[in-house]
Design an enzyme around this catalytic site. Sequence first.
Site, mmCIF file in Angstrom:
data_model
loop_
_atom_site.group_PDB
_atom_site.id
_atom_site.type_symbol
_atom_site.label_atom_id
_atom_site.label_comp_id
_atom_site.label_asym_id
_atom_site.label_seq_id
_atom_site.Cartn_x
_atom_site.Cartn_y
_atom_site.Cartn_z
ATOM 1 N N SER A 176 1.018 -1.061 0.046
ATOM 2 C CA SER A 176 -0.146 -0.049 -0.177
ATOM 3 C C SER A 176 1.103 1.187 0.013
ATOM 4 C CB SER A 176 -0.931 0.049 1.159
ATOM 5 O OG SER A 176 -2.029 0.847 1.097
ATOM 6 N N HIS B 90 -7.736 -5.762 0.522
ATOM 7 C CA HIS B 90 -6.498 -5.093 0.686
ATOM 8 C C HIS B 90 -6.010 -5.417 2.139
ATOM 9 C CE1 HIS B 90 -4.037 -1.586 -0.259
ATOM 10 N NE2 HIS B 90 -3.786 -1.201 1.179
ATOM 11 N N GLU C 67 -9.460 -5.639 -3.675
ATOM 12 C CA GLU C 67 -8.775 -4.510 -2.723
ATOM 13 C C GLU C 67 -9.630 -3.680 -2.399
ATOM 14 O OE1 GLU C 67 -5.629 -3.929 -2.502
ATOM 15 O OE2 GLU C 67 -4.306 -4.765 -3.942
#
Length: 522
Positions: free
Chosen positions: A191, A406, A312
Amino acid sequence: MTADQTGPVVITPHGAVRGRYEHGIAVFRGIPYAAPPFGPRRFRPPQPPEPWDGVRDAGAFGPTAPKPPYSEAFARYLSDPVIPGDDCLNLNVWTPEPGPGARLPVLVWLHGGALTRGSSAVPVYDGRTFARDGVVCVSVNYRLGVEGYGLFPDAPPNPGLRDQLAALRWVHETIGAFGGDPDQVTLCGQSAGAISTGALLAAPATRGLIRRAVLQSGPPEASDRDKVRRMVRRMASRLKIPATAEAFAAVDRDLLLRTQAEVGRLSSPVLGGPAFGVVVDGDLVPRDPLLALLDGDAAQGVQLLMGWTRDEYRLWFVPGGLLEHIDRLGPVALAAAMARCHAGHEVPRAYRALHPDAGVAEIVGQMVTDHLLRAPLHRLADARPGTSYLYEFAWPSRLPGLGACHALELGFVFDTGEVPESRKLAGEGAPQELCDAMHSAWVRFATTGDPGWQAWDASHPVRIFGDGGPYTAHGPRDAEIAVWSTARTVTEPGPASRIRAPGAEWAGAVRRLRRSAGARRR
């Protein structure tokens, strides 16, 4: 290296540190790589730490960077320990063979958290498993939020990224004493950590410091300077102070964090909005990192492992019930997604044709994920065939609605699926064989540069880590990525003949969706 009854001792450039032996692994926590970034060093590039006499205890994690807590909705899924103290520019080392001569491969980990949260103390990031498998693991704390990425007229940009560069230089100079090979460093991030990794890859200052890199769920990118300035200005407006580093440095730290959290409440990786990010600064980041890497004049010879999760967006849509709300909003949500991606109506139409059974939230989520993440990583792999490897994490969480969201893959990457902090996202019963496969791929890549499947070429091989054994699919996202190669780019809402939602309606859709997201995070 020496050892006594309490643990191994290693000499660093600033003094000796004593670690611990845990499960046969030497662990050193909280080693300062730079001085505390407060007082006269506030909002400034990192400075070397003051040398210390004697042996410094390195048995516990060091202080974490100042940060606001996650909202209640997100704290159910994500852990973020807070360790008080000013000496927050510190790192941790796990090694199977402390002392010079071992020359083991090194993995340097940059945590995620939107550059506003996270730390190296998150239990999911336990580097013991990498050391167990012959890789020296280093995890890094760096400045966050306005402290690390505020943009001011009276301070240099990107101090948080400069912290990471200082940590990389520390690794290059010092890791040999811990058994690592400074010429075999793999820089990894997830990320915001992956965005940071991409920026550092493209930075001329890191040449010779990085041999390989992993970008998980984050592309190389630079944020728009005006977007970052808006965060600072909105904070300044609430605090009733000038938007300068000098004025911000005089504000109580807790008040600054509360203000930052309130101003950033309506921002989202999917929905956009003002946010902190890495900016082009003409120095450490001389140009957009993706363009620098695509041109081939940056990170030459560096091998790349890049991946994403299948769903995600669900980490941002599921907490607080936003997923169902987006489905109810329908056209409003699609208009917001088009605004986020600067796209015309042909894009959601193409996604609807590719996924006729998908709901609006899935169309929006996958559309934005492809535009912001998968398409840039595809482009980067296309520019570096033969030395790039791509994967998709597709195992769905056992918790309702999260899917392969995610950050879910991190417990598998670190082989820490058994810790409670991993189960907060994965639920009970995460398959150990998938942990073994995912973790082994990262170990192989850090050790040899080959994670165990076909390198990127014209057939677009992508390794899928999901239910059952891993397998290679060819071009599994090509149809969606092709939509973006032919889509019209809209920099501003255009006439009704091009974009049916007029400018005010378009902007209003984004505001309404962000307000809904913000309300559900509280």
